[in-house]
Scaffold this motif. Structure first.
Motif, PDB file in Angstrom:
ATOM      1  N   ALA A 229     -40.123  -1.876 -86.859  1.00  0.00           N
ATOM      2  CA  ALA A 229     -40.515  -2.072 -85.464  1.00  0.00           C
ATOM      3  C   ALA A 229     -40.065  -0.883 -84.630  1.00  0.00           C
ATOM      4  N   VAL A 230     -40.687  -0.742 -83.457  1.00  0.00           N
ATOM      5  CA  VAL A 230     -40.422   0.400 -82.581  1.00  0.00           C
ATOM      6  C   VAL A 230     -40.435  -0.067 -81.121  1.00  0.00           C
ATOM      7  N   GLN A 231     -39.532   0.491 -80.336  1.00  0.00           N
ATOM      8  CA  GLN A 231     -39.597   0.393 -78.877  1.00  0.00           C
ATOM      9  C   GLN A 231     -39.791   1.814 -78.354  1.00  0.00           C
ATOM     10  N   SER A 232     -40.943   2.070 -77.738  1.00  0.00           N
ATOM     11  CA  SER A 232     -41.235   3.407 -77.226  1.00  0.00           C
ATOM     12  C   SER A 232     -42.484   3.326 -76.369  1.00  0.00           C
ATOM     13  N   ASP A 233     -42.925   4.457 -75.869  1.00  0.00           N
ATOM     14  CA  ASP A 233     -44.242   4.518 -75.258  1.00  0.00           C
ATOM     15  C   ASP A 233     -45.237   4.991 -76.303  1.00  0.00           C
ATOM     16  N   ASP A 234     -46.471   4.595 -76.153  1.00  0.00           N
ATOM     17  CA  ASP A 234     -47.538   4.942 -77.103  1.00  0.00           C
ATOM     18  C   ASP A 234     -47.741   6.447 -77.195  1.00  0.00           C
ATOM     19  N   ASP A 235     -47.556   7.124 -76.069  1.00  0.00           N
ATOM     20  CA  ASP A 235     -47.803   8.562 -75.963  1.00  0.00           C
ATOM     21  C   ASP A 235     -46.854   9.359 -76.864  1.00  0.00           C
ATOM     22  N   SER A 236     -45.572   9.060 -76.788  1.00  0.00           N
ATOM     23  CA  SER A 236     -44.566   9.842 -77.515  1.00  0.00           C
ATOM     24  C   SER A 236     -44.625   9.657 -79.026  1.00  0.00           C
ATOM     25  N   ILE A 237     -45.064   8.472 -79.477  1.00  0.00           N
ATOM     26  CA  ILE A 237     -45.081   8.206 -80.919  1.00  0.00           C
ATOM     27  C   ILE A 237     -46.441   8.535 -81.535  1.00  0.00           C
ATOM     28  N   ALA A 238     -47.297   9.173 -80.753  1.00  0.00           N
ATOM     29  CA  ALA A 238     -48.618   9.604 -81.231  1.00  0.00           C
ATOM     30  C   ALA A 238     -49.439   8.441 -81.761  1.00  0.00           C
ATOM     31  N   ALA A 239     -49.471   7.346 -80.997  1.00  0.00           N
ATOM     32  CA  ALA A 239     -50.289   6.200 -81.385  1.00  0.00           C
ATOM     33  C   ALA A 239     -51.765   6.614 -81.386  1.00  0.00           C
ATOM     34  N   PRO A 240     -52.497   6.344 -82.464  1.00  0.00           N
ATOM     35  CA  PRO A 240     -53.886   6.815 -82.576  1.00  0.00           C
ATOM     36  C   PRO A 240     -54.882   5.898 -81.869  1.00  0.00           C
ATOM     37  N   VAL A 241     -54.622   5.630 -80.592  1.00  0.00           N
ATOM     38  CA  VAL A 241     -55.536   4.821 -79.775  1.00  0.00           C
ATOM     39  C   VAL A 241     -55.815   5.582 -78.485  1.00  0.00           C
ATOM     40  N   ASP A 242     -56.992   5.368 -77.926  1.00  0.00           N
ATOM     41  CA  ASP A 242     -57.361   6.119 -76.730  1.00  0.00           C
ATOM     42  C   ASP A 242     -56.486   5.775 -75.528  1.00  0.00           C
ATOM     43  N   VAL A 243     -55.976   4.538 -75.467  1.00  0.00           N
ATOM     44  CA  VAL A 243     -55.182   4.138 -74.299  1.00  0.00           C
ATOM     45  C   VAL A 243     -53.756   4.677 -74.331  1.00  0.00           C
ATOM     46  N   ALA A 244     -53.374   5.356 -75.400  1.00  0.00           N
ATOM     47  CA  ALA A 244     -52.016   5.906 -75.485  1.00  0.00           C
ATOM     48  C   ALA A 244     -51.717   6.856 -74.335  1.00  0.00           C
ATOM     49  N   VAL A 245     -52.741   7.506 -73.805  1.00  0.00           N
ATOM     50  CA  VAL A 245     -52.561   8.467 -72.720  1.00  0.00           C
ATOM     51  C   VAL A 245     -52.033   7.799 -71.448  1.00  0.00           C
ATOM     52  N   PHE A 246     -52.266   6.505 -71.300  1.00  0.00           N
ATOM     53  CA  PHE A 246     -51.825   5.801 -70.096  1.00  0.00           C
ATOM     54  C   PHE A 246     -50.381   5.318 -70.180  1.00  0.00           C
ATOM     55  N   ALA A 247     -49.777   5.424 -71.356  1.00  0.00           N
ATOM     56  CA  ALA A 247     -48.393   4.995 -71.516  1.00  0.00           C
ATOM     57  C   ALA A 247     -47.456   6.071 -70.982  1.00  0.00           C
ATOM     58  N   ALA A 248     -46.178   5.811 -71.032  1.00  0.00           N
ATOM     59  CA  ALA A 248     -45.178   6.717 -70.465  1.00  0.00           C
ATOM     60  C   ALA A 248     -45.529   6.970 -69.004  1.00  0.00           C
ATOM     61  N   TYR A 249     -45.781   8.251 -68.648  1.00  0.00           N
ATOM     62  CA  TYR A 249     -45.977   8.602 -67.248  1.00  0.00           C
ATOM     63  C   TYR A 249     -47.382   9.147 -66.999  1.00  0.00           C
ATOM     64  N   PHE A 250     -48.375   8.279 -66.950  1.00  0.00           N
ATOM     65  CA  PHE A 250     -49.710   8.710 -66.530  1.00  0.00           C
ATOM     66  C   PHE A 250     -49.622   8.987 -65.036  1.00  0.00           C
ATOM     67  N   PRO A 251     -49.968  10.204 -64.588  1.00  0.00           N
ATOM     68  CA  PRO A 251     -49.626  10.629 -63.221  1.00  0.00           C
ATOM     69  C   PRO A 251     -50.148   9.703 -62.119  1.00  0.00           C
ATOM     70  N   PHE A 252     -49.199   9.216 -61.324  1.00  0.00           N
ATOM     71  CA  PHE A 252     -49.460   8.402 -60.134  1.00  0.00           C
ATOM     72  C   PHE A 252     -50.181   7.080 -60.429  1.00  0.00           C
ATOM     73  N   ALA A 253     -50.086   6.613 -61.660  1.00  0.00           N
ATOM     74  CA  ALA A 253     -50.693   5.319 -61.995  1.00  0.00           C
ATOM     75  C   ALA A 253     -49.918   4.164 -61.380  1.00  0.00           C
ATOM     76  N   THR A 254     -48.613   4.356 -61.178  1.00  0.00           N
ATOM     77  CA  THR A 254     -47.781   3.313 -60.575  1.00  0.00           C
ATOM     78  C   THR A 254     -46.897   3.927 -59.498  1.00  0.00           C
ATOM     79  N   ARG A 255     -46.471   3.093 -58.565  1.00  0.00           N
ATOM     80  CA  ARG A 255     -45.518   3.505 -57.531  1.00  0.00           C
ATOM     81  C   ARG A 255     -44.168   2.817 -57.716  1.00  0.00           C
ATOM     82  N   TYR A 256     -44.213   1.576 -58.204  1.00  0.00           N
ATOM     83  CA  TYR A 256     -42.996   0.778 -58.373  1.00  0.00           C
ATOM     84  C   TYR A 256     -43.026   0.105 -59.743  1.00  0.00           C
ATOM     85  N   SER A 257     -41.857  -0.308 -60.205  1.00  0.00           N
ATOM     86  CA  SER A 257     -41.776  -0.913 -61.537  1.00  0.00           C
ATOM     87  C   SER A 257     -42.554  -2.218 -61.648  1.00  0.00           C
TER      88      SER A 257
END
Length: 351
Positions: free
Chosen positions: A95-123
């Protein structure tokens, strides 16, 4: 029955019961199941893992009462972070705890994980988007197309700010700065002259000391103080490129299916508990360390200048939307959500 006969019969009964206990003891011992064992690796180093996952794993192991034991490993301890997804597919780790982006998940939505610019303002934006705007279903759909890994759910972490050795007071000050950051966030900030650098997590502090790095854009101020980066940087830029990191939990599909339903439920309940803890820990820390930290001087890029970064982010969103129909769907959700928050006004959005 005479008293003497009663005592005699009672003694024979106790002897028989004792004999039965002796005979049955090995059977009871032998029938105890071998616990399920998992190896889970987090994206976080030891100091950060103490907050973002260790309490969850400790609680899970305690409540599971020996039926299942999860061994926790920190960043790069067993597998380099960029190789985590493939290692999980192969069953090298469970098992893994991480963002999809850093672990090179082979899915198109991985780009939205971690810090997709200005996607969120608050937690709180993160669980709202996943639970009420359809991102849970989109992520489940995406990972159903990948063999060997099951996506278990997402949660919110801290914002993404720059901590640097030299002050950043204008966009021009970002040019040429070698910065440790996440793949997507780094790619976006290249538009403003930032040079993204990839390093093992444990090497970051030394790289800041030796001058290999000029700064980091990997976290908010809570983590800067928690992991020691506030000791090797001097300035903290209050403008952030994202209000909350999006992280997830993943498991090897075969290993997940072998887990009984009650332990699956327990794992997800402890995930929720961990997500809740981070909500208030980061909310406390971001304000506490800005006002009482004492190590980092706060700097700010004027709002009218920072607006250029926000405008460029929307262009970037459209570029990502063009990469797949599913990405286009996510971008539209983000746009709709942003518009709703603006219309709702305070406290959802102040501008």
């Amino acid at each position: 029955m005479k008293r003497r006969d009663f005592v005699k019969m009672a003694g024979l009964g106790a002897t028989a019961a004792a004999a039965s206990t002796v005979v049955n003891a090995p059977f009871v011992h032998a029938s105890k199941k071998t616990p399920i064992r998992w190896r889970l690796q987090t994206y976080a180093g030891p100091a950060l893992a103490e907050h973002v996952i260790k309490p969850q794993i400790d609680a899970f192991n305690k409540i599971a009462s020996g039926d299942m034991v999860i061994e926790l490993y920190n960043a790069d301890q067993l597998v380099p972070t960029p190789e985590l997804f493939r290692a999980m597919q192969r069953g090298t780790i469970d098992a893994v705890q991480s963002d999809d982006d850093s672990i090179a998940a082979p899915v198109d939505v991985a780009v939205f994980a971690a810090y997709f610019p200005f996607a969120t303002r608050y937690s709180l934006d993160v669980p709202t988007l996943f639970n009420h705007y359809g991102l849970n279903e989109i992520w489940q759909e995406a990972y159903s197309e990948v063999k060997g890994v099951t996506w278990l759910g997402a949660g919110a972490w801290d914002p993404c700010n720059f901590a640097t050795k030299q002050p950043i007071r204008s966009l021009a000050d970002l040019k040429g700065k070698r910065v440790f950051t996440f793949p997507t966030g780094g790619k976006f900030m290249q538009r403003f002259g930032v040079v993204p650098v990839t390093l093992p997590w444990e090497d970051v502090e030394v790289a800041l000391q030796t001058g290999e790095l000029d700064g980091i854009a990997w976290s908010g101020i809570t983590e800067d103080y928690t992991v020691g980066w506030a000791d090797v940087t001097k300035y903290y830029l209050t403008n952030n490129i994202n209000g909350a990191w999006v992280g997830s939990y993943f498991a090897n599909s075969d290993k997940w299916e072998q887990v009984p339903e009650h332990l699956k439920t327990l794992f997800k309940v402890t995930m929720d508990s961990s997500n809740y803890y981070r909500q208030h820990w980061y909310w406390w820390g971001e304000a506490h360390y800005r006002t009482k930290g004492g190590k980092l001087e706060l700097t700010t890029i004027p709002e009218e200048e920072w607006a250029q970064v926000e405008a460029e982010a929307i262009k970037y969103w459209d570029e990502i939307a063009a990469t797949s129909p599913r990405c286009a769907k996510v971008v539209q959700i983000l746009k709709d959500y942003t518009e709703t928050m603006k219309k709702a006004g305070k406290p959802y959005r102040y501008a």
